[in-house]
Design an enzyme around this catalytic site. Sequence first.
Site, short mmCIF file in Angstrom:
data_model
loop_
_atom_site.label_atom_id
_atom_site.label_comp_id
_atom_site.label_asym_id
_atom_site.label_seq_id
_atom_site.Cartn_x
_atom_site.Cartn_y
_atom_site.Cartn_z
CE LYS A 94 85.93 57.25 21.42
NZ LYS A 94 87.21 57.02 21.97
CE LYS A 98 86.05 52.04 30.10
NZ LYS A 98 86.93 52.60 29.06
CE LYS A 114 87.03 63.22 33.92
NZ LYS A 114 86.27 62.02 33.68
#
Length: 331
Positions: free
Chosen positions: A194, A197, A111
């Site tokens: 994979k 979204k 992050k």
Amino acid sequence: MDIVVSGVRPTNRQHIGNYFGAVKNFVEMQSQYNCYFFVADYHSLTTHPHPADLSANVRQTVIEYLACGLDPEKCVLYRQSDVPQIPELYLVFNMLAYLGELERAATFKEKVRSQPDNVNAGLLTYPVLMAVDIIVHRALKVPVGKDQLQHLEMTRTFANRFNHLYGVEYFPEPQAFSFSEKSASIPSLDGEGKMSKSKGESTVIYLDDDSDTIRKKMMRAKTDTGPTEPNSVKSQSVQNLFDIMQLISSQDTYNFFNESFNNCTIRYGDFKKQLGEDMVKFIEPIRERIKEISANEAYINKVLNEGGEKARLSASKTLNDVREIIGFRKF
Ligand code: ADP
Ligand code: TRP
């Protein structure tokens, strides 16, 4: 019966990767264990969602979990923010988590790299909140994907540190129920990595996609120029589609296309058409249940009210014990 806890960050739509990778396992676990499944809405505040989006995403996540087969009669399904004992225990555990170890968490470092403008303290203490989600029910098993294993390790560290500091054996060591090893990883329709979204609309089949959208997405899935000699190795993108077929089509269908690949007669158009139809059949009942539940506000509220009640009951027992142990006592 062992206690299981797992949380999901609220999102507007779940896809078949989430289904096969996570939700399906929850549905299986609910009959075997004492399960607490919740929507981690406090966790999602680290990214400052718009209030309307947050509310809609929590609602949608609950609806989709119910549509996939989570049964409020068999498990406790709740919203994290309905359990005030969680933030209270989080405060206590923040005193037991050291800056150095929090800074070393892979998710935190990621992050810091990906959103340098929003490195808030909640991101740093995300693993503490997650640990509390788990230990607040004194859970033993935590079904999570691989990316969460480090958080589980930290949960054990915090739980043991509490026990050690106060000379008690109060919190058990929760173990990861690492279903990413056993369960299917659903590949992206673009042939790479994979399904996620974050990879774009057309590479993901959502649980509420309509039938035409599903057919179109399947027809556009990446393949290759076709096998040129018998029994050749499948390219990654074709293998991906066979992997999906294995999950949603009949064994006969799978065998038919596998043989036709092996003897080089396969027509990818027919293959993807079949996969599209089978996907439509797979999604349709889930999509219909999503619609049904979505139209039943009273039911959704009832589920969350009752789930919240049960989760608070379990959490308040733990919190009373913890307050006693740490010395918050009546005179
Ligand atoms: P996304 O990558 O779409 O953002 P999340 O990270 O929110 O999905 O994943 C939620 C859960 O679904 C996790 O437990 C994760 O392991 C599982 N999951 C997500 N994508 C897949 C996939 N393609 N195959 C298997 N499991 C998946
Ligand atoms: N951090 C988890 C994720 O990103 C979600 C989560 C929050 C969770 N609290 C949890 C998972 C407790 C398991 C147990 O997917």
